[in-house]
Write a protein that holds these residues in place. Structure first.
Motif, short mmCIF file in Angstrom:
data_model
loop_
_atom_site.label_atom_id
_atom_site.label_comp_id
_atom_site.label_asym_id
_atom_site.label_seq_id
_atom_site.Cartn_x
_atom_site.Cartn_y
_atom_site.Cartn_z
N LYS A 99 -55.35 0.57 -13.79
CA LYS A 99 -55.65 1.61 -12.79
C LYS A 99 -56.35 0.99 -11.59
CE LYS A 99 -56.24 6.17 -14.68
NZ LYS A 99 -57.19 7.14 -15.14
N GLU A 137 -53.86 -0.92 -9.53
CA GLU A 137 -52.92 -0.04 -8.81
C GLU A 137 -53.62 0.64 -7.63
OE1 GLU A 137 -51.25 2.73 -11.58
OE2 GLU A 137 -49.97 1.23 -12.48
N SER A 138 -54.83 1.06 -7.82
CA SER A 138 -55.53 1.74 -6.72
C SER A 138 -55.97 0.74 -5.65
CB SER A 138 -56.73 2.54 -7.22
OG SER A 138 -57.65 1.67 -7.85
#
Length: 175
Positions: free
Chosen positions: A169, A172-173
């Motif tokens: 996460k 990806e962010s």
């Protein structure tokens, strides 16, 4: 009429048969008193080495209902009466017999039956009670440790999965 000293000797031997967990019969022809004393020390506190006349031992065994030992009471005979575990005494007799050819194990009596020389040898090959308990404790500890890691594995996997998801996460962010 029986002599009082012989009656007392038979009663003492019969009482020893009654209280002993095992009795090992040996021939001691040719052993000096010094060697017999050395053997008694090697046997330890749980065993009593008793030289006795064959006729008295036969009577004592008969008095206690012990059968199958008559063939062992030929020649100079001594009996090791063992209170407790017979393994250590059997080992001590075997080791002493290796160093002193004059000591010959003839057989024994345990758990209500006569023992052959081979059976006495097998008893001497066993581990002592303390060693067996130590091995058992080690095996139980290993199994408990194995079970603890097995129970902890799912939680560890879940924690790794959560860390991997969080890392994914974050990557990806950040991109």
């Amino acid at each position: 009429m029986a002599k009082p000293d012989k009656v007392d000797a038979v009663n003492e031997i019969a009482q020893r048969f009654d209280t002993a967990t095992a009795a090992l019969v040996t021939e001691y022809r040719g052993l000096s008193m010094a060697k017999l004393t050395e053997l008694r020390r090697a046997l330890g506190q749980g065993a009593t080495y008793r030289v006795a006349k064959n006729t008295l031992v036969k009577r004592a065994a008969e008095q206690q209902g012990i059968e199958g030992l008559d063939d062992l009471f030929i020649g100079p005979t001594a009996i090791t009466f063992i209170e407790g575990e017979p393994v250590d005494a059997a080992k001590a007799l075997r080791e002493f017999g290796k160093d002193n050819d004059a000591l010959v194990i003839k057989g024994g009596y345990m758990d209500g039956r006569a023992l052959s020389v081979a059976e006495v040898e097998r008893i001497a090959d066993l581990d002592s009670r303390e060693v067996t308990l130590g091995k058992l404790a080690g095996a139980m500890q290993a199994k408990m440790s194995q079970a603890a890691s097995l129970f902890a594995a799912p939680a560890t996997k879940a924690a790794r999965l959560a860390a991997a998801l969080e890392e994914k996460k974050g990557s990806e962010s950040g991109s």
